[in-house]
Write a protein that holds these residues in place. Sequence first.
Motif, PDB file in Angstrom:
ATOM      1  N   LEU A  49       0.824  -1.207   0.000  1.00  0.00           N
ATOM      2  CA  LEU A  49       0.000   0.000   0.000  1.00  0.00           C
ATOM      3  C   LEU A  49       0.856   1.254   0.000  1.00  0.00           C
ATOM      4  O   LEU A  49       0.567   2.222  -0.719  1.00  0.00           O
ATOM      5  CB  LEU A  49      -0.924  -0.006   1.219  1.00  0.00           C
ATOM      6  N   TYR A  50       1.914   1.232   0.799  1.00  0.00           N
ATOM      7  CA  TYR A  50       2.756   2.431   0.867  1.00  0.00           C
ATOM      8  C   TYR A  50       3.416   2.719  -0.478  1.00  0.00           C
ATOM      9  O   TYR A  50       3.371   3.852  -0.976  1.00  0.00           O
ATOM     10  CB  TYR A  50       3.839   2.290   1.943  1.00  0.00           C
ATOM     11  N   ASN A  51       4.035   1.720  -1.091  1.00  0.00           N
ATOM     12  CA  ASN A  51       4.724   1.960  -2.357  1.00  0.00           C
ATOM     13  C   ASN A  51       3.755   2.354  -3.465  1.00  0.00           C
ATOM     14  O   ASN A  51       4.039   3.243  -4.273  1.00  0.00           O
ATOM     15  CB  ASN A  51       5.527   0.731  -2.763  1.00  0.00           C
ATOM     16  N   LEU A  52       2.603   1.714  -3.508  1.00  0.00           N
ATOM     17  CA  LEU A  52       1.605   2.075  -4.517  1.00  0.00           C
ATOM     18  C   LEU A  52       1.116   3.505  -4.297  1.00  0.00           C
ATOM     19  O   LEU A  52       0.965   4.281  -5.251  1.00  0.00           O
ATOM     20  CB  LEU A  52       0.429   1.104  -4.455  1.00  0.00           C
ATOM     21  N   GLY A  53       0.868   3.866  -3.043  1.00  0.00           N
ATOM     22  CA  GLY A  53       0.406   5.214  -2.748  1.00  0.00           C
ATOM     23  C   GLY A  53       1.466   6.268  -3.001  1.00  0.00           C
ATOM     24  O   GLY A  53       1.176   7.342  -3.544  1.00  0.00           O
ATOM     25  N   ALA A  54       2.707   5.967  -2.617  1.00  0.00           N
ATOM     26  CA  ALA A  54       3.781   6.933  -2.812  1.00  0.00           C
ATOM     27  C   ALA A  54       4.047   7.168  -4.297  1.00  0.00           C
ATOM     28  O   ALA A  54       4.301   8.305  -4.729  1.00  0.00           O
ATOM     29  CB  ALA A  54       5.054   6.443  -2.115  1.00  0.00           C
ATOM     30  N   LEU A  55       4.012   6.117  -5.096  1.00  0.00           N
ATOM     31  CA  LEU A  55       4.181   6.275  -6.537  1.00  0.00           C
ATOM     32  C   LEU A  55       3.071   7.133  -7.119  1.00  0.00           C
ATOM     33  O   LEU A  55       3.311   8.039  -7.928  1.00  0.00           O
ATOM     34  CB  LEU A  55       4.198   4.897  -7.206  1.00  0.00           C
ATOM     35  N   THR A  56       1.844   6.876  -6.704  1.00  0.00           N
ATOM     36  CA  THR A  56       0.699   7.639  -7.210  1.00  0.00           C
ATOM     37  C   THR A  56       0.817   9.113  -6.857  1.00  0.00           C
ATOM     38  O   THR A  56       0.595   9.996  -7.705  1.00  0.00           O
ATOM     39  CB  THR A  56      -0.600   7.065  -6.631  1.00  0.00           C
ATOM     40  N   GLU A  57       1.178   9.405  -5.619  1.00  0.00           N
ATOM     41  CA  GLU A  57       1.316  10.797  -5.191  1.00  0.00           C
ATOM     42  C   GLU A  57       2.450  11.496  -5.930  1.00  0.00           C
ATOM     43  O   GLU A  57       2.333  12.679  -6.289  1.00  0.00           O
ATOM     44  CB  GLU A  57       1.544  10.845  -3.681  1.00  0.00           C
ATOM     45  N   ALA A  58       3.545  10.782  -6.188  1.00  0.00           N
ATOM     46  CA  ALA A  58       4.661  11.382  -6.924  1.00  0.00           C
ATOM     47  C   ALA A  58       4.269  11.754  -8.347  1.00  0.00           C
ATOM     48  O   ALA A  58       4.823  12.698  -8.924  1.00  0.00           O
ATOM     49  CB  ALA A  58       5.851  10.418  -6.933  1.00  0.00           C
ATOM     50  N   LEU A  59       3.299  11.030  -8.909  1.00  0.00           N
ATOM     51  CA  LEU A  59       2.852  11.297 -10.271  1.00  0.00           C
ATOM     52  C   LEU A  59       1.620  12.203 -10.305  1.00  0.00           C
ATOM     53  O   LEU A  59       1.046  12.433 -11.379  1.00  0.00           O
ATOM     54  CB  LEU A  59       2.532   9.977 -10.981  1.00  0.00           C
ATOM     55  N   GLY A  60       1.212  12.717  -9.131  1.00  0.00           N
ATOM     56  CA  GLY A  60       0.066  13.621  -9.086  1.00  0.00           C
ATOM     57  C   GLY A  60      -1.270  12.936  -9.281  1.00  0.00           C
ATOM     58  O   GLY A  60      -2.249  13.591  -9.657  1.00  0.00           O
ATOM     59  N   GLY A  61      -1.329  11.631  -9.022  1.00  0.00           N
ATOM     60  CA  GLY A  61      -2.571  10.889  -9.218  1.00  0.00           C
ATOM     61  C   GLY A  61      -3.426  10.823  -7.965  1.00  0.00           C
ATOM     62  O   GLY A  61      -3.126  11.433  -6.936  1.00  0.00           O
ATOM     63  N   THR A  62      -4.492  10.059  -8.054  1.00  0.00           N
ATOM     64  CA  THR A  62      -5.425   9.857  -6.946  1.00  0.00           C
ATOM     65  C   THR A  62      -5.336   8.409  -6.489  1.00  0.00           C
ATOM     66  O   THR A  62      -5.357   7.490  -7.303  1.00  0.00           O
ATOM     67  CB  THR A  62      -6.868  10.157  -7.397  1.00  0.00           C
ATOM     68  N   LYS A  63      -5.249   8.221  -5.177  1.00  0.00           N
ATOM     69  CA  LYS A  63      -5.217   6.853  -4.648  1.00  0.00           C
ATOM     70  C   LYS A  63      -6.519   6.577  -3.928  1.00  0.00           C
ATOM     71  O   LYS A  63      -7.055   7.426  -3.206  1.00  0.00           O
ATOM     72  CB  LYS A  63      -4.022   6.646  -3.720  1.00  0.00           C
ATOM     73  N   ALA A  64      -7.074   5.383  -4.140  1.00  0.00           N
ATOM     74  CA  ALA A  64      -8.384   5.056  -3.593  1.00  0.00           C
ATOM     75  C   ALA A  64      -8.408   3.618  -3.114  1.00  0.00           C
ATOM     76  O   ALA A  64      -7.708   2.747  -3.653  1.00  0.00           O
ATOM     77  CB  ALA A  64      -9.469   5.276  -4.642  1.00  0.00           C
ATOM     78  N   LEU A  65      -9.226   3.366  -2.092  1.00  0.00           N
ATOM     79  CA  LEU A  65      -9.439   2.032  -1.550  1.00  0.00           C
ATOM     80  C   LEU A  65     -10.749   1.499  -2.096  1.00  0.00           C
ATOM     81  O   LEU A  65     -11.805   2.121  -1.921  1.00  0.00           O
ATOM     82  CB  LEU A  65      -9.487   2.085  -0.018  1.00  0.00           C
ATOM     83  N   TYR A  66     -10.705   0.344  -2.750  1.00  0.00           N
ATOM     84  CA  TYR A  66     -11.919  -0.232  -3.319  1.00  0.00           C
ATOM     85  C   TYR A  66     -12.693  -0.949  -2.225  1.00  0.00           C
ATOM     86  O   TYR A  66     -12.350  -2.063  -1.798  1.00  0.00           O
ATOM     87  CB  TYR A  66     -11.568  -1.200  -4.448  1.00  0.00           C
ATOM     88  N   THR A  67     -13.735  -0.309  -1.728  1.00  0.00           N
ATOM     89  CA  THR A  67     -14.569  -0.857  -0.672  1.00  0.00           C
ATOM     90  C   THR A  67     -15.915  -0.165  -0.705  1.00  0.00           C
ATOM     91  O   THR A  67     -16.056   0.918  -1.296  1.00  0.00           O
ATOM     92  CB  THR A  67     -13.916  -0.674   0.710  1.00  0.00           C
ATOM     93  N   PHE A  68     -16.922  -0.774  -0.099  1.00  0.00           N
ATOM     94  CA  PHE A  68     -18.252  -0.186  -0.012  1.00  0.00           C
ATOM     95  C   PHE A  68     -18.480   0.440   1.351  1.00  0.00           C
ATOM     96  O   PHE A  68     -19.591   0.869   1.659  1.00  0.00           O
ATOM     97  CB  PHE A  68     -19.323  -1.250  -0.271  1.00  0.00           C
ATOM     98  N   MET A  69     -17.437   0.491   2.182  1.00  0.00           N
ATOM     99  CA  MET A  69     -17.604   0.912   3.570  1.00  0.00           C
ATOM    100  C   MET A  69     -16.631   2.033   3.895  1.00  0.00           C
ATOM    101  O   MET A  69     -15.434   1.939   3.601  1.00  0.00           O
ATOM    102  CB  MET A  69     -17.372  -0.290   4.483  1.00  0.00           C
TER     103      MET A  69
END
Length: 826
Positions: A356-376
């Motif tokens: 989660l950390y590496n995926l989120g950090a990469l996304t933030e470095a590229l100016g993207g949006t990170k999201a958790l796929y859940t209904f709750m």
Amino acid sequence: MSDQPQVTLTIDGKSITVPAGTLVVDAARMAGVDIPVFCYHPKMEPVGMCRMCLVEIGRPLRDRATGEFVREEDGSIRVQFGPRLETACTVRVSEGMVVRTTTEKVLESRRSILEFLLTSHPLDCPICDKGGECALQNLTMAWGPGESRFFYEDKLHLAKRVPLGDLIILDRERCIMCARCIRFQRDVVDDPVLQFYHRGRYTDIITVSEPGFDSYWSGNTTDICPVGALTTVDFRFGARPWEMRPAASICSHCPVGCNLTFDVRREAASEGRFVVKRAMPRQNEWVNEIWICDKGRFAGYHFAEQPDRLTRPLIRKNGELVPATWEEALDLVALRFRTAQKLLTLVGGRLPNEDLYNLGALTEALGGTKALYTFMAGGDLVARLGLGAGHNLADLGQGDAILVVASDLEEEAPLWWLRTKQAAERGATLVVANPRPTKLERYARHVLRYAYGEEAATMAGLLEGESEAARALAQAENLVIFFGQEGADVLTSRALAAACARLLTETGHAGKPNSGLVGVWPRANDQGAWEQGFAPLDDWAEAFRQADALYIAAADPAGDDPALAQALERAGFVVVQELFLTETAKRADVVLPVQAVTERSGTFTSGERQVQRFYQAVPPVEGTRPDYRIAAEIAARLDVHLEGSSAARAFEAGLAVSVPAFARLTYVQLAEVVEQWPLLDRHDLYYGGTVYENKQGVGVALPNAAQRGEAVSVPEVAAPQRPAVNGLLAVPITRLYDRGALLTPSTLKVRLPARPFVVLGEAEARRLGLRHRSEATLVLHGTPYTVQVQVQAEVPEGVVLVPRSLGIPISGPTDVSLRAVEPALA
């Protein structure tokens, strides 16, 4: 224990001080003295049935006239021993007590008890599955007679391989009638599905439920059975204990974070591969004690061993996914991510913290949006107001309170159900709020009913002190609130979590270690994602359509909802990291094969915010990589540095530096162990069973915001409008056993629903002309689904319950129609 009155006694010449009320057998354990047992178990009330624990007990003699101790000539207190031996499992310690466990009288009683047990035992140790971890075998070798005075022909031979259910097998002639299994099911987990039948030498264990052994906890009986009478279908004749290597792990099927041990061996039957032979509980008294549910035991690892695992990267060429090299695939991903204007990274809650950390950090470095796929929703409030460092649900009792709202806790997180039940039995005030009855209500002091959609309003009513339950919660020393998945979607659960958080803060419970908000999440590491800033989006379909690059890991939105599958096809460049070729992966431009939890190391953050390590059990499938490493390799191609060499380095160089809740936390801290009670020892096995002691770390509870010195504010969140209903209100519910991709390959498949089903109340069923187990057509968003109808009296009027992960794409309360299936024309 330090606040309890203490008692000093002597056991085999050793002086020991223990809390008043301690049983002699437990006091001996604390002193390092072995008193063998069969029927006694430290997690159950004693019954004194087997007599194996007989010892000599002396008590200080007092003068009846003065009440003073009678003393010997040398000034020592005179101790008087009774004429008979006493059961150490039923006698509680007293001041000055003297216990002798190895006198000739005691040793002779042990020999006699063992010889008596062996008169009816088959002595089939060479073929018995318990061989190597059998209490009877070990105690016979240590204390039993060297030879038997009884003839083999006189033994009673009973049926072998008797199925008590579809998961547990009974060998009748091995049973020693200790009743551990019966007492566990009746007293510990409140599923009294086993009992004795007949009398004398013909006494037998039978199941009294239909289907047989109908319990989510059946596997634990095989752990505490002191002989080979109870075995599991997945391990029976599978391996010997000395052939296997234990690997510590964490269950990945729910947010509790139960500690497991995977027993592994390399075998010819698996073409020379290392394979997991069984999942066993590992002691952690802060999390799961020594128990695990059947889902964790029988479904914890089978998905990782399936032959259809992805083993090579795939790239879409000419409309088809074709194999590619890792370099080719990663180069293509980096090229497309570099030019993306709207990158959306979507993660599932089964990913470990490091991924989660590496995926989120990469996304933030590229100016993207990170999201958790859940209904709750609501995990951001749990991150601030959750249980803090130093908490333990086992400490809750008289004067404390637990509120469970919108959750069928045994279905959603079984060990939390068990520990909540135990807290209520210790005197904690339990309040259960749900539109329909659940098993937990048996222990509730207050039950609140509300209509679906009124969850947040009901919590607001408690804040206003409108009931006796509200006063009990406000006056409690500690307050724990579980909010769950019953009828939840992102909007309703966000409002519910806010209302629960406000209840905590305004009653003065926020920040206390044993008070806090707990989300009953659908995945093992959903809370870990929330702690790192991942959150669900309100409109997934629109987000997919707007993204020109979509990065998905451990989530299958296309498999969950046809509408999301259509939206996914309109997205730009799609990258999927997965174990299998899911419906989402089939629609991707690049598919990257990943390692399973059994093949790598990492950490999970439980719903109680306990960070725990899991360790590699088997070598990874060739061609796969862990998610954190894949993200780091993509990042390196984009001039972003992320640690991908190991999970430990990813954790300590990333999470521990950049995420406040994980600040300065290390893998070394997570591996620390402390002494736990009961004291388990794999070398004797008779005391606690075949459960594994914890030598690999009990984990660390994250501090909450108050413990970090941060101010906490709770936003005002308006509850959403209940959807307009023209037919029935379909409400999503969670069942422990479903048809999810990680569950269907398991031993549990015999218990899984064979087809989609819905649950109706009796009045609604009559109105619609439907009967129990009849077929019906459910129309959801214009799409018909054939379902089986189950009729239960407790379902509210106008409501149809629709279990998740059974092929019907429901993420929140929805208007549906239901009608009987018309017979086909001849």
